[in-house]
Motif scaffolding. Structure first.
Motif, PDB file in Angstrom:
ATOM      1  N   THR A  39      86.489  61.055 -31.139  1.00  0.00           N
ATOM      2  CA  THR A  39      88.331  60.693 -31.601  1.00  0.00           C
ATOM      3  C   THR A  39      88.602  60.764 -33.248  1.00  0.00           C
ATOM      4  O   THR A  39      87.258  61.126 -33.861  1.00  0.00           O
ATOM      5  CB  THR A  39      88.528  59.188 -31.078  1.00  0.00           C
ATOM      6  OG1 THR A  39      88.061  58.118 -32.185  1.00  0.00           O
ATOM      7  CG2 THR A  39      89.057  58.397 -29.747  1.00  0.00           C
ATOM      8  N   PRO A  40      89.763  60.548 -33.753  1.00  0.00           N
ATOM      9  CA  PRO A  40      89.714  60.635 -34.973  1.00  0.00           C
ATOM     10  C   PRO A  40      89.148  59.395 -35.730  1.00  0.00           C
ATOM     11  O   PRO A  40      88.275  59.696 -36.875  1.00  0.00           O
ATOM     12  CB  PRO A  40      91.096  60.839 -35.401  1.00  0.00           C
ATOM     13  CG  PRO A  40      91.652  61.286 -33.812  1.00  0.00           C
ATOM     14  CD  PRO A  40      90.937  60.874 -33.061  1.00  0.00           C
ATOM     15  N   GLY A  41      89.022  58.378 -35.099  1.00  0.00           N
ATOM     16  CA  GLY A  41      88.352  57.379 -36.004  1.00  0.00           C
ATOM     17  C   GLY A  41      86.488  57.662 -35.309  1.00  0.00           C
ATOM     18  O   GLY A  41      86.399  55.845 -36.116  1.00  0.00           O
ATOM     19  N   ARG A  42      86.374  58.441 -34.761  1.00  0.00           N
ATOM     20  CA  ARG A  42      84.651  58.545 -34.412  1.00  0.00           C
ATOM     21  C   ARG A  42      84.736  57.567 -33.659  1.00  0.00           C
ATOM     22  O   ARG A  42      82.992  56.628 -33.538  1.00  0.00           O
ATOM     23  CB  ARG A  42      83.516  58.409 -36.058  1.00  0.00           C
ATOM     24  CG  ARG A  42      83.663  59.474 -36.865  1.00  0.00           C
ATOM     25  CD  ARG A  42      83.297  59.257 -37.877  1.00  0.00           C
ATOM     26  NE  ARG A  42      81.882  59.610 -37.812  1.00  0.00           N
ATOM     27  CZ  ARG A  42      81.285  57.856 -38.012  1.00  0.00           C
ATOM     28  NH1 ARG A  42      81.406  57.552 -38.493  1.00  0.00           N
ATOM     29  NH2 ARG A  42      80.034  58.247 -37.140  1.00  0.00           N
ATOM     30  N   GLU A  43      85.016  57.202 -32.111  1.00  0.00           N
ATOM     31  CA  GLU A  43      84.975  55.681 -31.685  1.00  0.00           C
ATOM     32  C   GLU A  43      83.761  56.269 -31.128  1.00  0.00           C
ATOM     33  O   GLU A  43      82.852  55.102 -30.787  1.00  0.00           O
ATOM     34  CB  GLU A  43      86.271  55.892 -30.857  1.00  0.00           C
ATOM     35  CG  GLU A  43      87.339  54.867 -31.520  1.00  0.00           C
ATOM     36  CD  GLU A  43      88.208  54.522 -31.380  1.00  0.00           C
ATOM     37  OE1 GLU A  43      88.224  53.952 -29.689  1.00  0.00           O
ATOM     38  OE2 GLU A  43      89.048  55.736 -30.791  1.00  0.00           O
ATOM     39  N   LEU A  44      83.421  57.265 -30.411  1.00  0.00           N
ATOM     40  CA  LEU A  44      82.395  57.367 -29.397  1.00  0.00           C
ATOM     41  C   LEU A  44      81.318  57.657 -31.065  1.00  0.00           C
ATOM     42  O   LEU A  44      80.183  56.922 -29.751  1.00  0.00           O
ATOM     43  CB  LEU A  44      82.564  59.433 -29.176  1.00  0.00           C
ATOM     44  CG  LEU A  44      83.352  59.460 -27.802  1.00  0.00           C
ATOM     45  CD1 LEU A  44      83.157  60.531 -27.383  1.00  0.00           C
ATOM     46  CD2 LEU A  44      83.335  58.446 -27.176  1.00  0.00           C
ATOM     47  N   ALA A  45      81.478  58.333 -31.896  1.00  0.00           N
ATOM     48  CA  ALA A  45      80.103  57.824 -32.347  1.00  0.00           C
ATOM     49  C   ALA A  45      79.612  56.786 -32.992  1.00  0.00           C
ATOM     50  O   ALA A  45      78.269  56.658 -32.628  1.00  0.00           O
ATOM     51  CB  ALA A  45      79.775  58.747 -33.757  1.00  0.00           C
ATOM     52  N   ARG A  46      80.605  56.047 -33.427  1.00  0.00           N
ATOM     53  CA  ARG A  46      79.965  54.810 -33.748  1.00  0.00           C
ATOM     54  C   ARG A  46      79.603  53.884 -32.191  1.00  0.00           C
ATOM     55  O   ARG A  46      78.873  52.555 -33.090  1.00  0.00           O
ATOM     56  CB  ARG A  46      81.219  53.529 -34.093  1.00  0.00           C
ATOM     57  CG  ARG A  46      81.750  54.208 -35.342  1.00  0.00           C
ATOM     58  CD  ARG A  46      83.651  53.137 -35.905  1.00  0.00           C
ATOM     59  NE  ARG A  46      84.427  54.100 -36.879  1.00  0.00           N
ATOM     60  CZ  ARG A  46      83.462  53.977 -38.356  1.00  0.00           C
ATOM     61  NH1 ARG A  46      83.182  53.455 -38.302  1.00  0.00           N
ATOM     62  NH2 ARG A  46      84.272  54.431 -39.250  1.00  0.00           N
TER      63      ARG A  46
END
Length: 547
Positions: A39-46
């Motif tokens: 997602t644009p907010g890097r939810e998976l990476a987080r």
């Protein structure tokens, strides 16, 4: 399912030789094109999740990856797909349903990879390893990073097989440990691409901002928190602490080795050297903290940390002088002193990429994955029958009597209940604090070697507190840590200024301007010593909160 693998970077000078070595076996080649989503907010990476679609030859595979139990283990869930269609419904009812359901943003393509993979299986006495040599590119927006890495994946057998095979290839070809996955590199590159794309070309500071963003992309890796709990044995806790320390060392070493940037961009800086040495110092402090509760590391790991710590530290004094002390002196009014440039006494890139240091990293990583408890004390050997049999007794008439019987009583054996981890660490930290506080009461009268020794004890205490932080009362830890930081800050500046004083003292014969530096340093040292003594007094008055 989970997989165990280790990834090493293949430098440009070794690529042809590595390819030739792999082709000597029954090797196969396949092209892999992967699309990574977030997602644009890097939810998976987080959430530490990597989600991709990969074209493997003519087939498409959807893969979700997460970190596993240790540095070489990954959780991997694969699903065959009819084409480049991302289907999240396949995760319903699985362990990843909850984090995927929590996503608020819209998933989109963030970065991609395009590689050629050479595959070959090799065997060792510990098991079978699949070698996968990937060469290609990682792309995010208009930015690209090269891919040149050799993966060692365990197909059967024990994890020792990974290290046995990787060590041979590392020593033969000068490979470099890189703790970053493709998804981690891609996520960082995508973030940088978005930041650069948002810059206004008409902004007069755009070029400066671009340079700052690129520099931040290669920022040094500092120390991170470690989470421990009382369910862990000391050996398990030591393994968790060691993993964090070695990750700090390996990541800074990879930048110093110019894994991505050799010949293109000088990413490795003095701060990377400093943070790498901090990681080594933290590891040595952890060994002291858990001493007696775990088996010691192999001799090669113990000796190697001393050797390489010293090698990376050769230029530290010059860096401190140039980047810390001299700018302060110039700001205070010291006339400019033009010195001849000292000869380069350290090549951080060569040391970080060198076979000796990289071999030590592999040895240390393998040890950290299976830290052992201490060996049980050896039981005394039973005495021989000739040593235990009593001498025969005799009557007055000379006839023998029955030998006297000496009974042996074995007490009821009750296994001592092990102390919880927080108690073990708390007691040891309390003793460390007592030593630092006792020596610190006389700080102003200590000679230079004693002050240096006290500074090392203080660092060890600070690192030990950081390792045990999750087990200690946070409200009271905050105040104590502040007091200890005050002590350490002053001791660090005293150490730097003492070094600089010796340096400028040697210069006064040819550069009279150095007298300014000596006067300023002496006055500053007097002030710092008084402040350090006050800080030590406050630290000594602190009530122990870890008991």
């Amino acid at each position: 399912m989970s997989e165990q693998e280790l990834k090493l970077h293949v430098p440009a000078v070794a690529r042809r030789a590595v390819q030739q070595d792999i082709r000597q076996g029954n090797a196969s080649r396949i092209r892999l094109r992967a699309l990574y989503f977030d997602t644009p907010g890097r939810e998976l990476a987080r959430a530490r999740i990597a989600l991709r679609l990969r074209q493997e030859g003519r087939d498409w595979v959807q893969t979700l990856k997460m970190p596993g139990a240790d540095a070489i283990t990954r959780v991997e869930i694969n699903h065959a797909r009819p084409g480049p269609v991302l289907d999240l419904s396949v995760y319903a009812g699985t362990e990843v349903e909850a984090p995927l359901s929590a996503i608020k943003g819209e998933l989109g393509l963030c970065y991609e990879t395009d590689v050629q993979r050479l595959l070959r299986q090799v065997r060792s006495r510990h098991g079978t390893i699949e070698l996968a040599y990937d060469t290609g590119v990682l792309r995010a927006g208009t930015l690209e990073l090269p891919i040149s890495e050799l993966e060692f994946e365990l197909m059967s057998g024990r994890p020792a097989a990974i290290f046995a095979v990787a060590r041979r290839w590392q020593q033969r070809h000068g490979l470099v440990l890189d703790a970053r996955s493709k998804s981690e590199r891609g996520d960082a590159l995508a973030s940088l691409a978005r930041e650069l794309a948002a810059l206004d070309a008409d902004d007069p500071d755009a070029q400066v901002r671009r340079g700052t963003a690129i520099t931040r992309f290669w920022a040094p890796r500092g120390a991170a928190a470690v989470t421990l709990d009382d369910t862990l044995t000391p050996a398990q806790a030591m393994g968790r602490v060691a993993a964090e320390c070695l990750d700090q060392v390996a990541r800074n070493a990879a930048v110093l080795a110019e894994v991505d940037t050799l010949g293109v961009y000088p990413a490795g800086q003095s701060e990377h050297v400093h943070q790498l040495r901090v990681g080594m110092r933290r590891l040595r402090s952890a060994w002291r903290l858990f001493d007696g509760w775990t088996a010691p590391p192999p001799a090669t790991v113990l000796q190697g940390v001393r050797t390489h710590f010293a090698a990376f530290g050769q230029s530290r004094d010059q860096d401190v002088l140039n980047e810390t002390v001299t700018p302060v002196l110039l700001q205070a009014g010291m006339p400019v002193i033009t010195f001849e440039a000292p000869p380069v006494d350290i090549d951080a890139q060569a040391i970080a990429a060198g076979k000796a240091f990289q071999g030590w990293l592999l040895d240390a990583l393998e040890w950290s994955l299976d830290v052992q408890p201490p060996s049980p004390a050896s039981a005394p050997e039973p005495m021989a029958a000739s040593d235990t049999a009593p001498e025969p007794a005799f009557r007055l008439d000379g006839s023998a009597t029955a030998p006297a019987i000496t009974p042996t009583i074995i007490p009821l054996a009750t296994e001592a209940k092990p102390q919880p981890l927080h108690k073990l660490l708390g007691n040891r930290l309390h003793r460390w604090h007592a030593k630092v506080a006792a020596q610190g009461k006389d700080f102003a009268t200590l000679d230079i070697p004693a002050r240096h020794d006290l500074r090392k004890r203080g660092k060890r205490l600070r690192y030990g507190l950081s390792f045990a932080e999750s087990l200690l009362p946070k409200s009271r830890l905050r105040g104590y840590r502040k007091l200890l930081s005050e002590v350490q800050d002053r001791l660090g500046e005293i150490n730097d200024l003492a070094m600089a004083k010796d340096y400028y003292q040697a210069c006064v014969g040819t550069h009279p301007q150095a007298w300014f530096a000596l006067g300023w340093i002496s006055a500053r040292l007097d002030k710092l010593i008084a402040e350090a003594q006050q800080a030590f007094d406050r630290l000594a008055d602190t009530k122990p909160f870890w008991k």
